[in-house]
Design an enzyme around this catalytic site. Sequence first.
Site, PDB file in Angstrom:
ATOM      1  N   ASP A 114       0.943  -1.059  -0.203  1.00  0.00           N
ATOM      2  CA  ASP A 114      -0.207  -0.410  -0.224  1.00  0.00           C
ATOM      3  C   ASP A 114       1.064   1.183   0.073  1.00  0.00           C
ATOM      4  O   ASP A 114       2.345   1.025   0.437  1.00  0.00           O
ATOM      5  CB  ASP A 114      -0.529  -0.240   1.143  1.00  0.00           C
TER       6      ASP A 114
HETATM    7  C1  BGC Z   1      -4.653   3.531   0.059  1.00  0.00           C
HETATM    8  C2  BGC Z   1      -5.296   2.295  -1.243  1.00  0.00           C
HETATM    9  C3  BGC Z   1      -4.983   2.703  -2.565  1.00  0.00           C
HETATM   10  C4  BGC Z   1      -3.585   3.969  -2.488  1.00  0.00           C
HETATM   11  C5  BGC Z   1      -3.157   4.340  -3.824  1.00  0.00           C
HETATM   12  C6  BGC Z   1      -3.285   4.147   0.011  1.00  0.00           C
HETATM   13  O1  BGC Z   1      -3.790   5.175   0.918  1.00  0.00           O
HETATM   14  O2  BGC Z   1      -5.193   2.715   1.488  1.00  0.00           O
HETATM   15  O3  BGC Z   1      -6.525   2.215  -1.528  1.00  0.00           O
HETATM   16  O4  BGC Z   1      -5.153   2.105  -3.399  1.00  0.00           O
HETATM   17  O5  BGC Z   1      -3.177   4.734  -1.346  1.00  0.00           O
HETATM   18  O6  BGC Z   1      -3.706   6.071  -3.672  1.00  0.00           O
END
Ligand code: BGC
Length: 752
Positions: free
Chosen positions: A263
């Site tokens: 993530d």
């Molecule tokens: C989120 C993810 C997301 C990623 C990219 C993170 O903060 O938890 O779900 O895909 O950002 O935007």
Amino acid sequence: MNKLLLSFTLMAACVTVASSSVPVYLDETRTIDERVEDALSRMTTEEKVAMLHAQSKFSSAGVPRLGIPEFWTTDGPHGIRPEVLWDEWDQAGWTNDSCVAFPALTCLAATWNPDMALLYGKNIGEEARYRKKDILLGPGVNIYRTPLNGRNFEYMGEDPYLASMMVVPYIKGVQSNGVATCVKHFALNNHEVNRHTTNAIVDDRALYEIYLPAFKAAVQEGGAWTIMGSYNLYKGQHVCHNQYLLNDILKGEWGFDGVVVSDWGGTHDTEQAIANGLDMEFGSWTNGLSNGASNAYDNYYLAMPYLKLIKDGKVGTKELDDKVRRILRLAFRTTMNTRRPFGSLCSPEHIAAARNIGEEGIVLLKNDRNILPINPDRVKKIAVIGENALKMMTVGGGSSSLKVKYELSPLDGIRKRFGDKAEIVYARGYVGDPSGEYNGVVTGQNLNDDRTAEEIFAEAVETAKNADFVIFVGGLNKSAHQDCEDSDRAGLELPYNQDRVISALAKANKNLVVINISGNAVAMPWVKDVPAIVQAWYLGTECGNAIASVLAGDVNPSGKLPMTFPVALTDVGAHSVGDYPGTPRNDGSDIVDCSYSEGIYVGYRWNDKNDIKPLFPFGHGLSYTTFNYGKPSISSDRMAADGKITISIPVSNTGSRTGAEVVQLYITDVKSSLPRPVKELKDFKKVSLEPNQSAEIQFEITPDKLMYFDNERHEWVAEAGDFIALIGSSSSYIKNSVKFKLLSDTTNATNK
Ligand code: BGC
């Protein structure tokens, strides 16, 4: 040699020359494994390391020298996120990056229709492909443990079986476009408060029975090409580089051959990232979620620091090659698959799919006196009240925020459907959150209202008194502490004093429908006073049309709740005996331990165990027609350890409209060595029936549906003895049951 033969011989020679000059990794007649090994053998260590981390907010490098393309990722999971700048979250300002917003995944789960999940996946995959994205950051399948979780709207509800059944077709649909899904957030990311520091403490039984099955189905049945590690910790280790979850379970037990993506900002340590299963690192810094300088991708944990360890001889290249093999495999499945389709954007088909999924996911919770559907010929004046009748919901909520081609509001949908026959009047009722901007995308709506709360309230009550029918559209929104990433809700109650407004409207007009727009259960202290209640989720682009067609009866509602609606928070296991949102450690670290002490008793399993009556049960949803369940029959009431039995039940439409019913099969283990839930969902079938039409619904039961996970033995077990198959229209409304016996114990290491 005659001329013809000569030219054939020459052609054959040319073909041989041509094909032998194509490097193996570019030769699509070769197997992916052959191509991977060939590409790997041509790469330098520097090129390999360069593939392991981001080169911008949402992309990673390919191998330019070898013509291996970059990877472009995108959120996910309800539409394709607009383009941001290379190093920043700010908008890139493109004008060709608007998308169709599909309904939120809670709505998809509420359709209880895997065909809808396939349609969803295929369509959103086409949008991703057209926008030149290779990895879609979704779908999400974290289990709905608490109604306070700000991200529940991005997930598929509280039940592992339902989530598994819905995630698999979504993945297949997306990946049929040559676009990878990135199933998230693996695992145990069940709330947002302290999401980077929460250490989930969960016993193996709850892990395997509740929190992992949808991920496992995504990998083994859906064939997901990538998985996103979550922010939180498990066994004290961040999950983006977690020995147990990534190496032992995902790659070991389940045989995942794809890529683990971190993530954004979820990576914390080079050595752990090398050893504990992470393959690709994103978002660690560049003035985004975490601290750091811009253009610092070379300093990512899996960049120069890794290369230095290799060069200094401190780590070998075994892990590096494994990671690169996985990434190359991904390339051959996506960017280097020359046969993948080209996709399409904002097509009429996508809009129609968004509408159909929305219509099928809307849940009719209550309909006293059959006041719905609204007969357009019988009402002269409709009062629409509430902020959510206007507010655009596709902007906000965190990473799933979108820039849409258009979003039809409930009010506009109602005007469109009923406006030619009835007068439609609107009153605000309350002011919630007038803001309308996320990451530079603005809704363009001006929702400011300078009047006092009392004036706004009084106007709504007056408007309701003078109408034939009142439609209140409220609920939550996508702002912080509502349904939004990085924060949880403060409580189960509706915000902004909506309860007061609804109660007053119920007194002012007996023809009232409350439409709750949310991705979470909400408390409804006025439930007895309001004759009709509709759960409408975040429906995206076609929101207004979907709601209006259900209100008018053009569509007969057939959605069922994918989560329990509790009366109060204390009725939820996580809040009653669980440790939400956790307890900070007293050891100088920032870790917050969160014990999932309710174990396997999540959602209806908790209600059943403690005999707690929900506000609305899991699986509940009414129709404008009625269904009768007949007497079930069983192929045999004895099941061998390797056998199966079939249960059949006739279901008929006894009303006057065509409608669809979700027939649900739950199983009870009458006696077991370990405590078990009173019942668990093990199958369901959605059937559409015309008036007076009947269908024979069949459920096949195999021993794997009778199993629990034994922590001690680390395997799945079904114990010989009596079981009951319960067939119902919700988890609380069991219409009929039938007993059978499993003849001998059976175990299975994988419950495949
Ligand atoms: C989120 C993810 C997301 C990623 C990219 C993170 O903060 O938890 O779900 O895909 O950002 O935007």
